[in-house]
Design a protein around this motif. Sequence first.
Motif, short mmCIF file in Angstrom:
data_model
loop_
_atom_site.label_atom_id
_atom_site.label_comp_id
_atom_site.label_asym_id
_atom_site.label_seq_id
_atom_site.Cartn_x
_atom_site.Cartn_y
_atom_site.Cartn_z
N TYR A 133 0.84 -1.20 0.00
CA TYR A 133 0.00 0.00 0.00
C TYR A 133 0.88 1.26 0.00
CZ TYR A 133 -2.32 3.97 2.19
OH TYR A 133 -2.74 5.24 2.48
N ALA A 193 -3.70 1.29 -4.40
CA ALA A 193 -3.40 1.40 -2.97
C ALA A 193 -4.68 1.31 -2.14
CB ALA A 193 -2.68 2.73 -2.70
N THR A 216 -5.05 8.93 0.86
CA THR A 216 -4.59 8.44 -0.44
C THR A 216 -5.15 9.30 -1.57
OG1 THR A 216 -4.55 6.19 0.47
CG2 THR A 216 -4.46 6.39 -1.92
#
Length: 337
Positions: free
Chosen positions: A208, A306, A329
Amino acid sequence: MKEDIELMLVKYSRIVDHFIFEHLSGTPESLYQAALHLVKAGGKRLRPAIAMLVARMLGGIEAESRALPLAAAIEVSHTFTLIHDDIMDKDDYRRGVPTVHKLWGESWAILAGDLLHAYAYKFIVSSVNYGLSKSEAHEAMSILTTAGIKVSRGQAYDLLFEKTLDVTIADYLDMVYHKTGAMIEASAKLGAVAARTESEVVELLGQYGSLLGVAFQIRDDYLGTFGDPERTGKPIYSDLRRGKKTLLVIYTLSKLKGEKREFLIKLLDPNTPKSLEDLKLGAMMLEESGAVDEALRLSRVYADRAKEILLSLRNVANESAREALLALTEYAITRDR
């Protein structure tokens, strides 16, 4: 939403900064002033926030508390790389303030970076006083060490790319994984270690972080040419002035031919005087080639991958922390600074 994320980053920066300022002091005073200069200048504190949010997501509030010295370690290690990076790139400004080597000279800046590098490991050693076992501290030490090796490789590739036009998008993505992604990968893994999760999940969170790191750097490349200097703290057309082989430049060079290609190649030469008009023309070439659209598309691809990793996790301890990481993110590829 963007404002909420920035407020959250401010909250974590205050927690981590307090730890750093409390534990990083000594003599001679000028050395410590130089070492803390960029820390005091601010910054997003993305890496320590990721470490602490991952810990909270997987292990709750107690894990987040255990992650604090690890988060501080990743931040001072990152700052160490910035100081040395600014020396190599001969940059005058970082985070809107003069760089360390501009204020204290290169010798002191190198020493300041070395000091921060040492304190990063000292903070990890101290993590046993915050609830980590010796074996967990050892694992954290290994993660940070591996990240440091990767960052050095990434920086070396970046320097090598300055001397050649034979750089592919695949070369670029490998370089930014090492230079930027590896430290964010380490941040996520350190948070997972603090949460005492199984090794498979530690590695999954590392994936990630590495995907997020690449997405983050692609956005940085975009802001390095098209960002508002008032927001980025860097001069207008910063990356073009420096002749950086960003994704935008690599993509555009692959599309241009003839005089236009020769113009861009000359513009990228660090020895070429660059007028504002020439820089504007170079930026226009990047847009017209489709490089901007391609960069934004690619950053979205990496960010979405991710997010998929975060969403795949089962039985997380704190769902709000997962939501915060998902939002973080998204912020990484839509931010304006």
